[in-house]
Design a protein around this motif. Structure first.
Motif, PDB file in Angstrom:
ATOM      1  N   LYS A 317      60.859 -10.873  -0.108  1.00  0.00           N
ATOM      2  CA  LYS A 317      61.388 -11.969   0.700  1.00  0.00           C
ATOM      3  C   LYS A 317      60.433 -13.166   0.700  1.00  0.00           C
ATOM      4  CE  LYS A 317      63.393 -11.735   4.608  1.00  0.00           C
ATOM      5  NZ  LYS A 317      64.582 -12.485   4.184  1.00  0.00           N
ATOM      6  N   HIS A 318      61.040 -14.352   0.686  1.00  0.00           N
ATOM      7  CA  HIS A 318      60.236 -15.578   0.702  1.00  0.00           C
ATOM      8  C   HIS A 318      59.585 -15.796   2.063  1.00  0.00           C
ATOM      9  CE1 HIS A 318      59.007 -19.667  -0.148  1.00  0.00           C
ATOM     10  NE2 HIS A 318      59.623 -20.086   0.936  1.00  0.00           N
ATOM     11  N   ALA A 319      60.292 -15.425   3.137  1.00  0.00           N
ATOM     12  CA  ALA A 319      59.759 -15.677   4.483  1.00  0.00           C
ATOM     13  C   ALA A 319      60.310 -14.658   5.470  1.00  0.00           C
ATOM     14  CB  ALA A 319      60.123 -17.084   4.942  1.00  0.00           C
ATOM     15  N   ILE A 320      59.432 -14.183   6.327  1.00  0.00           N
ATOM     16  CA  ILE A 320      59.837 -13.334   7.449  1.00  0.00           C
ATOM     17  C   ILE A 320      58.856 -13.593   8.585  1.00  0.00           C
ATOM     18  CG2 ILE A 320      58.511 -11.330   6.622  1.00  0.00           C
ATOM     19  CD1 ILE A 320      60.786  -9.578   7.818  1.00  0.00           C
ATOM     20  N   THR A 321      59.375 -13.730   9.795  1.00  0.00           N
ATOM     21  CA  THR A 321      58.555 -14.098  10.946  1.00  0.00           C
ATOM     22  C   THR A 321      58.815 -13.160  12.104  1.00  0.00           C
ATOM     23  OG1 THR A 321      58.655 -16.430  10.292  1.00  0.00           O
ATOM     24  CG2 THR A 321      57.952 -15.955  12.536  1.00  0.00           C
ATOM     25  N   VAL A 322      57.757 -12.655  12.711  1.00  0.00           N
ATOM     26  CA  VAL A 322      57.859 -11.928  13.971  1.00  0.00           C
ATOM     27  C   VAL A 322      57.774 -12.961  15.091  1.00  0.00           C
ATOM     28  CG1 VAL A 322      56.831 -10.187  15.469  1.00  0.00           C
ATOM     29  CG2 VAL A 322      56.813  -9.860  12.987  1.00  0.00           C
ATOM     30  N   ASP A 337      67.706 -11.130   8.530  1.00  0.00           N
ATOM     31  CA  ASP A 337      66.439 -10.413   8.413  1.00  0.00           C
ATOM     32  C   ASP A 337      65.254 -11.336   8.183  1.00  0.00           C
ATOM     33  OD1 ASP A 337      67.225 -11.141   5.894  1.00  0.00           O
ATOM     34  OD2 ASP A 337      66.777  -9.222   4.938  1.00  0.00           O
ATOM     35  N   ASP A 338      65.422 -12.633   8.438  1.00  0.00           N
ATOM     36  CA  ASP A 338      64.295 -13.574   8.357  1.00  0.00           C
ATOM     37  C   ASP A 338      63.422 -13.527   9.608  1.00  0.00           C
ATOM     38  OD1 ASP A 338      64.944 -14.453   5.861  1.00  0.00           O
ATOM     39  OD2 ASP A 338      65.677 -16.424   6.464  1.00  0.00           O
ATOM     40  N   ILE A 339      63.977 -13.018  10.711  1.00  0.00           N
ATOM     41  CA  ILE A 339      63.271 -13.039  11.999  1.00  0.00           C
ATOM     42  C   ILE A 339      63.298 -11.651  12.626  1.00  0.00           C
ATOM     43  CG2 ILE A 339      63.255 -14.011  14.331  1.00  0.00           C
ATOM     44  CD1 ILE A 339      64.503 -16.532  13.218  1.00  0.00           C
ATOM     45  N   VAL A 340      62.148 -11.221  13.144  1.00  0.00           N
ATOM     46  CA  VAL A 340      62.010  -9.939  13.841  1.00  0.00           C
ATOM     47  C   VAL A 340      61.747 -10.210  15.315  1.00  0.00           C
ATOM     48  CG1 VAL A 340      60.687  -7.777  13.973  1.00  0.00           C
ATOM     49  CG2 VAL A 340      61.116  -8.859  11.741  1.00  0.00           C
ATOM     50  N   HIS A 341      62.333  -9.388  16.178  1.00  0.00           N
ATOM     51  CA  HIS A 341      62.191  -9.545  17.631  1.00  0.00           C
ATOM     52  C   HIS A 341      60.722  -9.468  18.051  1.00  0.00           C
ATOM     53  CE1 HIS A 341      62.770  -8.689  21.953  1.00  0.00           C
ATOM     54  NE2 HIS A 341      63.951  -9.262  21.787  1.00  0.00           N
ATOM     55  N   TYR A 342      60.396 -10.092  19.180  1.00  0.00           N
ATOM     56  CA  TYR A 342      58.989 -10.173  19.601  1.00  0.00           C
ATOM     57  C   TYR A 342      58.460  -8.899  20.229  1.00  0.00           C
ATOM     58  CZ  TYR A 342      61.450 -11.836  23.855  1.00  0.00           C
ATOM     59  OH  TYR A 342      62.313 -11.995  24.916  1.00  0.00           O
ATOM     60  N   THR A 343      59.311  -8.001  20.737  1.00  0.00           N
ATOM     61  CA  THR A 343      58.808  -6.740  21.287  1.00  0.00           C
ATOM     62  C   THR A 343      59.509  -5.513  20.721  1.00  0.00           C
ATOM     63  OG1 THR A 343      60.350  -6.870  23.170  1.00  0.00           O
ATOM     64  CG2 THR A 343      58.130  -7.753  23.505  1.00  0.00           C
ATOM     65  N   GLU A 344      60.568  -5.696  19.986  1.00  0.00           N
ATOM     66  CA  GLU A 344      61.344  -4.572  19.460  1.00  0.00           C
ATOM     67  C   GLU A 344      61.366  -4.617  17.932  1.00  0.00           C
ATOM     68  OE1 GLU A 344      65.162  -4.408  21.400  1.00  0.00           O
ATOM     69  OE2 GLU A 344      64.300  -4.957  23.337  1.00  0.00           O
ATOM     70  N   ASP A 345      61.306  -3.449  17.311  1.00  0.00           N
ATOM     71  CA  ASP A 345      61.253  -3.367  15.844  1.00  0.00           C
ATOM     72  C   ASP A 345      62.659  -3.458  15.260  1.00  0.00           C
ATOM     73  OD1 ASP A 345      58.466  -3.060  15.874  1.00  0.00           O
ATOM     74  OD2 ASP A 345      58.635  -0.893  16.175  1.00  0.00           O
TER      75      ASP A 345
END
Length: 424
Positions: A317-322, A337-345
């Motif tokens: 992936k080019h970019a993924i951010t938590v 799927d570019d962004i992941v939640h701040y407290t949950e996986d």
């Protein structure tokens, strides 16, 4: 303020203008799925309804077909429309893509200009990616007929065309977070007027703090990811079956509305008594959940995972951010799927993504949640509708500013008539 929305998508621009007090007349969107969301909520919705013309079917259509099929009816609209808005498809301009001058999607802006020439609205607003004002890279093209894309940016071409039609043009980049959107989303705006209204772009930017105060938000503080999403966390809360996707085996949060009287979540909850739709949680595989946990350890929250970290983890992936709970979210895209939640996986739900775009909870998205493979070129699932939309809070700020201009002009015109009567 009667308006037409071209390249309307699921209705982010229209929603903001309607909330500002505008009157929707026509919305042009060729994708049936995105148009159905727009129709369901705004054209024939329970909270808003367009003054749709009887000669035009309430159905998806392209700008080209609209112009070709209804030439005389469109001509009759001339002089009756105060505002035309539209965000021409941005993939051909985006610096994240190939920036291809030959991309057929670039030509759609010219159809927009053709519509402007016929209808002559008092105001025009065009919204696009920030790369809209960047020149295409110099390269030779086989069978090239002209090279205007190389000499100027596409934004320059459009602005020059509008000025030739008699419009005064103001333009520039804005960060949507200035207007209460909990996202670091930079966009390019072109705001035009047939009358000499001054620098409307500058007036919009200078009024951003006042707009946030009007919406009950602190003008001096950005809305963080946590400010926007905290009531949608699933850990420690009960899950129930998801039913709005038409697929079995998916869960969603059993939502209980918080008793917030102010703040961003309270603003999003206005007009929504029950649970919002589009709350379906992803069914991540165990290895995916484990991978997200690794991302969290390897990344700085709120910052895109570094190239070195992506290579070490074997990510293509080019970019993924938590997300960082206490910072703005990154720019929402059409890929969940570019962004992941701040407290949950996990990735965000469609509703959480809509919150980051400032869609209120009563606004219901329709159609499939996601699409994969080759179908991505044709389908417009919920995540795509949301990612492509103009944040309604930005649109509402634009609408309120233009309505104020119209009201001022009307007051001046009325005063002139009174003076004339007094003189005679």
């Amino acid at each position: 303020m009667r308006f037409i929305d071209v390249f309307a998508g699921c209705g982010g621009l229209s929603l903001g203008l309607l909330k500002a007090g505008g009157i929707g007349v026509v919305a042009i969107e060729k994708n049936p799925t995105a148009f159905e969301t727009l129709r369901h909520n705004l054209i024939q919705g329970s909270k808003f309804r367009f003054e749709w013309p009887v000669w035009l079917p309430v159905a998806a259509t392209s700008c080209e077909d609209f112009l070709a099929t209804y030439p005389s009816e469109i001509l009759d609209l001339a002089g009756t429309i105060d505002l035309m808005v539209g965000g021409p498809p941005c993939q051909g301009f985006s610096t994240a893509g190939h920036r291809d001058p030959d991309d057929p999607r670039n030509k759609m802006a010219e159809k927009y200009l053709e519509l402007v020439r016929i209808i002559r609205p008092s105001y025009i607003v065009i919204e696009n990616v920030s790369g809209f004002d960047s020149k295409f890279s110099e390269r030779k093209r086989a069978n090239a007929v002209e090279n205007r894309y190389f000499k100027k940016s596409y934004a320059d071409f459009i602005c020059d065309s509008l000025q030739e039609m008699g419009y005064s043009v103001s333009r520039g980049k804005v960060n949507c977070s200035m207007f209460g959107v909990p996202q670091n989303r930079r966009r390019y705006l072109i705001i035009c007027s047939l009358t000499q209204d001054g620098d409307l772009y500058r007036e919009l930017v200078l009024g951003s703090g006042q707009f946030k105060m009007y919406k009950g938000l602190d003008p001096n503080r950005a809305i963080t990811a946590g400010n926007a999403l905290d009531d949608l966390k699933t850990v420690g809360n009960r899950l129930v079956e998801n039913v709005d996707s038409g697929l079995r085996g998916f869960k969603e949060l059993e939502y209980k509305s918080p008793r917030y009287k102010k703040g961003f979540i309270a603003l999003m909850r206005e007009g929504c008594k029950g649970a919002p739709n589009s709350m379906r949680l992803p069914n991540h595989k165990p290895q995916t959940i484990s991978q997200f946990a690794t991302f969290r350890q390897a990344s700085e929250p709120g910052r895109s995972l570094s190239k070195a970290s992506r290579e070490r983890l074997g990510l293509k992936k080019h970019a993924i951010t938590v997300l960082s709970k206490n910072e703005l979210a990154p720019t929402v895209t059409t890929l969940p799927d570019d962004i992941v939640h701040y407290t949950e996986d996990r990735i965000l739900t469609a509703r959480e993504t809509a919150r980051l775009q400032s869609f209120p909870d009563w606004f219901e998205f329709t159609g499939k949640y996601t699409t994969g493979g080759k179908a991505r070129k044709f389908d417009c699932p919920r995540y795509t509708q949301i990612g492509n939309a103009v944040p309604p809070l930005l649109s509402e700020a634009i609408g309120r500013m233009l309505l104020s201009k119209m009201a001022s002009r009307l007051a001046i015109d009325t005063e002139s008539v009174v003076d004339l009567i007094a003189m005679h």
